[in-house]
Design a protein around this motif. Structure first.
Motif, mmCIF file in Angstrom:
data_model
loop_
_atom_site.group_PDB
_atom_site.id
_atom_site.type_symbol
_atom_site.label_atom_id
_atom_site.label_comp_id
_atom_site.label_asym_id
_atom_site.label_seq_id
_atom_site.Cartn_x
_atom_site.Cartn_y
_atom_site.Cartn_z
ATOM 1 N N HIS A 134 -24.680 2.979 41.093
ATOM 2 C CA HIS A 134 -25.560 4.002 40.501
ATOM 3 C C HIS A 134 -25.150 5.393 40.979
ATOM 4 C CE1 HIS A 134 -28.993 0.753 40.188
ATOM 5 N NE2 HIS A 134 -27.945 0.477 39.452
ATOM 6 N N SER A 170 -22.381 6.574 39.096
ATOM 7 C CA SER A 170 -22.609 6.526 37.644
ATOM 8 C C SER A 170 -21.654 5.578 36.931
ATOM 9 C CB SER A 170 -22.484 7.929 37.027
ATOM 10 O OG SER A 170 -23.344 8.827 37.657
ATOM 11 N N ASP A 176 -21.250 2.166 34.925
ATOM 12 C CA ASP A 176 -21.977 1.133 34.177
ATOM 13 C C ASP A 176 -21.498 -0.252 34.605
ATOM 14 O OD1 ASP A 176 -23.528 2.825 32.723
ATOM 15 O OD2 ASP A 176 -22.194 2.861 30.978
ATOM 16 N N ALA A 202 -16.521 11.114 41.752
ATOM 17 C CA ALA A 202 -17.956 11.317 42.025
ATOM 18 C C ALA A 202 -18.128 11.585 43.527
ATOM 19 C CB ALA A 202 -18.728 10.069 41.605
ATOM 20 N N ALA A 220 -31.232 6.605 42.340
ATOM 21 C CA ALA A 220 -30.218 5.536 42.348
ATOM 22 C C ALA A 220 -30.765 4.237 42.921
ATOM 23 C CB ALA A 220 -29.004 5.985 43.159
#
Lengths: 231, 231
Positions: free
Chosen positions: A25, A28, A30, A83, A199
């Motif tokens: 999470h 990000s 999936d 990220a 998250a």
């Protein structure tokens, strides 16, 4: 960031699985969540993907299997490196994070599942001593911010935060506060921040549901232990 | 590369200490070696530098203390990053290395120090199964080269190689071959390459001396266990 090729073989009551899902999470990524039922026989997929330890979580990434929660979290951190980082960048901060992330769980598990009442009591004493040390570590690592990782949920947050729901269950069963305003005020505030983080909140288990699972899981463990003794 | 500010608080029989010293040798880092006597009371320095676990090794770097052998090895790898890497660069290879580095030791320790003869036998069965799996892992990770890390001593080499001297001691005590041409031919060759490597050979303990230490250490453990039972 959609990857389309990522699956987590997990189980909702497992703190180790929560670490992996929260890490995804945070990045990000999936993923598909495949639930393993911890009260039933292990699935073919689990036996195939983690033949050595036969434990969730397993991260299935394309044709690769990655096992062991903290190894998976590091894999996620290193692979999806655009990220924000889960581990800090400074080597010494990384070492401290790894140290505190590895600390704590065995005693916590023994409070509920220790072989004797004496062992469970000794484990509880260890945990109560441990949370005070973790409170000190929090003050040092967070540098006055909300998380061990500073402004963001980091490696120690994942490792320790994933245990919070089980800590609540233990508090309920033993009628003993493990985290308190009195002895661990920073951790009390941190626990609220962590469990309500975007998250985290969707995978943070409900305490009553987890307590119910805990009773069933403990019964399974005792049944297995009794079978081993009488065989 | 002289640093002048690096100390290892260690003990020659400890496989965990060997990991750290070999890592420093691989990175050509000068250090002072401070020997802790594992058969005597823990030193003030050990209690101060590793108050949580009170165990060697501790890497003392300036005013910083880093504990836990594999955390120290990663710290060394990340800090002295201009020398060849101990961990591979690819995230999946790193995850596999971390997985295999964390594997194996508990069962090996129980062969000598398990609480009952039954437990020691069960541990031996686990170890014999484990070395066959490690043989398979070696073939995959080494890609036909001399080490788990390929051409160079890497993370799994440090983790598993540090146990080789103790494996020889266990073979001597139990009169059972753990590594053999028959079942683990690659590991037999690897063991020779590892123990004679320039970064390793000076800290690889003599088997007879280690066996003698092992007898004394075991006696201490049994004495402590007996004292706990009768208290």
């Amino acid at each position: 960031m959609a990857d389309g090729n990522v699956k987590v073989l997990g189980a909702w009551p497992s703190p180790f699985v929560m670490r992996v899902r929260v890490a995804l999470h945070l990045k990000s990524v999936d993923y598909d969540n495949i639930e393993e039922n911890l009260l039933e026989a292990k699935s073919e997929l689990l036996l195939k993907s983690n033949p050595l330890h036969k434990k969730v979580p397993v991260l299935i990434h394309g044709d690769k299997f990655v096992c062991e929660s903290l190894i998976i979290v590091q894999y996620i951190d290193e692979l999806w490196c655009s990220a924000p980082s889960i581990l800090p960048s400074d080597p010494y901060d990384r070492a401290e994070s790894r140290f505190w992330a590895a600390y704590f769980f065995p005693a916590l598990r023994r409070v509920l599942l220790g072989p004797t009442e004496e062992d469970q009591k000794a484990a509880m004493a260890e945990v109560l001593e441990g949370v005070v040390l973790l409170e000190e570590a929090f003050k040092r690592l967070s540098k006055g911010k909300a998380f061990f990782g500073g402004d963001n949920v980091g490696y120690v947050d994942l490792a320790a935060g994933s245990l919070l729901a089980w800590i609540q269950v233990i508090e309920k069963f033993t009628e003993t506060k493990l985290l308190s305003e009195d002895k661990t005020p920073s951790l009390v505030t941190w626990a609220d921040c962590f469990s309500s983080h975007a998250a985290v909140k969707d995978v943070f288990p409900d305490t009553d549901k987890l307590a119910d699972f805990g009773m069933k899981f403990r019964a399974e463990i005792l049944k297995a232990a009794a079978a081993t003794t009488t065989n």
